[in-house]
Design a protein around this motif. Sequence first.
Motif, PDB file in Angstrom:
ATOM      1  N   ARG A 101      -1.564 -44.043 -24.360  1.00 10.84           N
ATOM      2  CA  ARG A 101      -2.090 -45.352 -24.766  1.00 10.84           C
ATOM      3  C   ARG A 101      -1.729 -45.639 -26.213  1.00 10.84           C
ATOM      4  O   ARG A 101      -1.962 -44.827 -27.102  1.00 10.84           O
ATOM      5  N   GLN A 102      -1.137 -46.788 -26.458  1.00  7.62           N
ATOM      6  CA  GLN A 102      -0.737 -47.200 -27.798  1.00  7.62           C
ATOM      7  C   GLN A 102      -1.347 -48.568 -28.101  1.00  7.62           C
ATOM      8  O   GLN A 102      -1.709 -49.299 -27.181  1.00  7.62           O
ATOM      9  N   PRO A 103      -1.459 -48.922 -29.368  1.00  6.26           N
ATOM     10  CA  PRO A 103      -1.883 -50.286 -29.690  1.00  6.26           C
ATOM     11  C   PRO A 103      -0.964 -51.297 -29.004  1.00  6.26           C
ATOM     12  O   PRO A 103       0.242 -51.088 -28.909  1.00  6.26           O
ATOM     13  N   ASP A 104      -1.535 -52.388 -28.524  1.00  4.59           N
ATOM     14  CA  ASP A 104      -0.784 -53.326 -27.688  1.00  4.59           C
ATOM     15  C   ASP A 104       0.464 -53.888 -28.355  1.00  4.59           C
ATOM     16  O   ASP A 104       1.436 -54.224 -27.672  1.00  4.59           O
ATOM     17  N   PHE A 105       0.442 -53.988 -29.684  1.00  2.09           N
ATOM     18  CA  PHE A 105       1.592 -54.608 -30.339  1.00  2.09           C
ATOM     19  C   PHE A 105       2.852 -53.737 -30.254  1.00  2.09           C
ATOM     20  O   PHE A 105       3.969 -54.255 -30.327  1.00  2.09           O
ATOM     21  N   ILE A 106       2.690 -52.421 -30.082  1.00  2.00           N
ATOM     22  CA  ILE A 106       3.855 -51.533 -30.040  1.00  2.00           C
ATOM     23  C   ILE A 106       4.683 -51.726 -28.770  1.00  2.00           C
ATOM     24  O   ILE A 106       5.903 -51.926 -28.848  1.00  2.00           O
ATOM     25  N   PRO A 107       4.084 -51.720 -27.561  1.00  2.00           N
ATOM     26  CA  PRO A 107       4.894 -52.023 -26.367  1.00  2.00           C
ATOM     27  C   PRO A 107       5.535 -53.403 -26.413  1.00  2.00           C
ATOM     28  O   PRO A 107       6.643 -53.595 -25.896  1.00  2.00           O
ATOM     29  N   LEU A 108       4.859 -54.358 -27.027  1.00  2.00           N
ATOM     30  CA  LEU A 108       5.435 -55.705 -27.132  1.00  2.00           C
ATOM     31  C   LEU A 108       6.676 -55.709 -28.034  1.00  2.00           C
ATOM     32  O   LEU A 108       7.635 -56.428 -27.772  1.00  2.00           O
ATOM     33  N   ILE A 109       6.657 -54.897 -29.085  1.00  2.00           N
ATOM     34  CA  ILE A 109       7.840 -54.776 -29.938  1.00  2.00           C
ATOM     35  C   ILE A 109       8.987 -54.165 -29.146  1.00  2.00           C
ATOM     36  O   ILE A 109      10.130 -54.635 -29.216  1.00  2.00           O
ATOM     37  N   TYR A 110       8.698 -53.111 -28.377  1.00  2.00           N
ATOM     38  CA  TYR A 110       9.735 -52.522 -27.527  1.00  2.00           C
ATOM     39  C   TYR A 110      10.291 -53.557 -26.553  1.00  2.00           C
ATOM     40  O   TYR A 110      11.507 -53.634 -26.337  1.00  2.00           O
ATOM     41  N   LEU A 111       9.402 -54.342 -25.941  1.00  2.00           N
ATOM     42  CA  LEU A 111       9.831 -55.359 -24.984  1.00  2.00           C
ATOM     43  C   LEU A 111      10.737 -56.384 -25.652  1.00  2.00           C
ATOM     44  O   LEU A 111      11.748 -56.811 -25.070  1.00  2.00           O
ATOM     45  N   ALA A 112      10.400 -56.767 -26.881  1.00  2.00           N
ATOM     46  CA  ALA A 112      11.228 -57.732 -27.607  1.00  2.00           C
ATOM     47  C   ALA A 112      12.626 -57.177 -27.842  1.00  2.00           C
ATOM     48  O   ALA A 112      13.634 -57.880 -27.650  1.00  2.00           O
ATOM     49  N   MET A 113      12.720 -55.914 -28.241  1.00  2.00           N
ATOM     50  CA  MET A 113      14.029 -55.327 -28.501  1.00  2.00           C
ATOM     51  C   MET A 113      14.861 -55.219 -27.218  1.00  2.00           C
ATOM     52  O   MET A 113      16.067 -55.491 -27.229  1.00  2.00           O
ATOM     53  N   VAL A 114      14.206 -54.841 -26.120  1.00  2.00           N
ATOM     54  CA  VAL A 114      14.915 -54.766 -24.839  1.00  2.00           C
ATOM     55  C   VAL A 114      15.396 -56.158 -24.426  1.00  2.00           C
ATOM     56  O   VAL A 114      16.521 -56.319 -23.928  1.00  2.00           O
ATOM     57  N   THR A 115      14.569 -57.165 -24.654  1.00  2.00           N
ATOM     58  CA  THR A 115      14.943 -58.533 -24.285  1.00  2.00           C
ATOM     59  C   THR A 115      16.148 -59.001 -25.079  1.00  2.00           C
ATOM     60  O   THR A 115      17.065 -59.636 -24.530  1.00  2.00           O
ATOM     61  N   PHE A 116      16.175 -58.706 -26.361  1.00  2.00           N
ATOM     62  CA  PHE A 116      17.346 -59.074 -27.166  1.00  2.00           C
ATOM     63  C   PHE A 116      18.599 -58.357 -26.655  1.00  2.00           C
ATOM     64  O   PHE A 116      19.681 -58.945 -26.596  1.00  2.00           O
ATOM     65  N   LEU A 117      18.457 -57.083 -26.292  1.00  2.00           N
ATOM     66  CA  LEU A 117      19.602 -56.342 -25.763  1.00  2.00           C
ATOM     67  C   LEU A 117      20.105 -56.951 -24.456  1.00  2.00           C
ATOM     68  O   LEU A 117      21.308 -57.131 -24.263  1.00  2.00           O
ATOM     69  N   VAL A 118      19.204 -57.294 -23.569  1.00  2.00           N
ATOM     70  CA  VAL A 118      19.598 -57.879 -22.288  1.00  2.00           C
ATOM     71  C   VAL A 118      20.252 -59.238 -22.489  1.00  2.00           C
ATOM     72  O   VAL A 118      21.201 -59.609 -21.788  1.00  2.00           O
TER      73      VAL A 118
END
Length: 418
Positions: A56-73
């Motif tokens: 379990r991590q603070p919610d903002f951390i998975p969202l940052i990962y998601l943003a980076m993956v989205t930019f890559l895609v």
Amino acid sequence: MTALVEGKFRLVAVCALAFAVSLPIAVINLAKLGVVCAFVWLVATDGVVRQKLVGRQPDFIPLIYLAMVTFLVSVLWSSASGAAIGKSLAQHGNLLVIPLVFFLQRNRRDAAIALQVFMLGQMVLVLGTWGLYLNLPVPWAQAASEGISTRYAVFSSYLDQSIMGAVFAALVWHLREVIPGPIRRFVVPLSIGLVLGAVFGLFIGRTGYVVALVLVTASVFWEMPARWRWAGFSAPVFIGLVVWLAAPQALDRLWLVKTEIAAVAQNSAPVAAETSSGIRLQFWKNSLMALQKSPWTGHGAGSWSSQYDALQPGFGLPGYVPTVGNPHQEYLLWAVELGLPGLALLLAIGFATWRACRPMEPQARRAVQSVLIAIAVAGLFNCALFDALIGDFLCVSLALALGFGLLPPASAGPVARS
């Protein structure tokens, strides 16, 4: 012994970056590389860190990962060149500094030490600025201080350093407890006075003025007793009066926005194209047109310049040349590159980080909220997270404040290694 060496390795990497954000971009990049190496080494050797990554991590951390993956895609449909895509991914990658620095800090003591180093670096920076103003030798200054955009700025420009100064002043005030007690009484007012004096008296960055005014107003509001907080909203008027008396050029610069916007409203194209406000309005208008063309998927990472250039010939502005910049607004940059879902993702990261403040002690919570407010306000007029140096500074500032507020105290004891 291994745990001791590991702890020092973590702390040195974080402190190096905390100090480096007050230095030139080349030094910042080297310090970021050090943080990445420290993180990779810990993931490979420390089972506790691996557990944190999958737990379990603070919610903002998975969202940052998601943003980076989205930019890559989004590279799959990007209209930009390979070089523009690479630059865009690298600069959006500033956000990854937040979870990296957060994980490298073990407890609040680590965060406090890193914040002390951060504040020391910022004091070196602001003292260099006053040294340039007083015509004292500042041999480490790299900016061409004679130019209007870099006058009195030590390593970058008045835009970067004025925003940095406003955030630094807020962090010194809210996190003053990390400053050793014997020197706190004079260090806090001295540092805040020097940095706000530079923001309003030496620099001409209007975004810095606005960020500083908003952060000072928020600080006054938070410090007032609940029954008097309504009076805190008068703080901008009082501060504006003080600034007008002490540094009238600051308010003159703010009032100039009205003149520049009036020129745009009168369709005075040559005048509009030569003013800061006119250029921004043109950027924003074209960004909205580009968003309208692809509102749900955007045009891909690094695509803003290509989309802007494609729209420009129809406006017939004199002396137009292709741009390699950005829309001078963080929200529109994400919207053009990733569409409305990208804009929603940026806002979600901000809201999730704000929510993470709720369990914090008041001073730590206000420190994190001050950085978030600065990012939100600066993002209205510049790509504050995307731009080099200022983006690094804001992400590191946020990560350090989050660590101080969310991590357990050192007295909680070490976590058992797996």
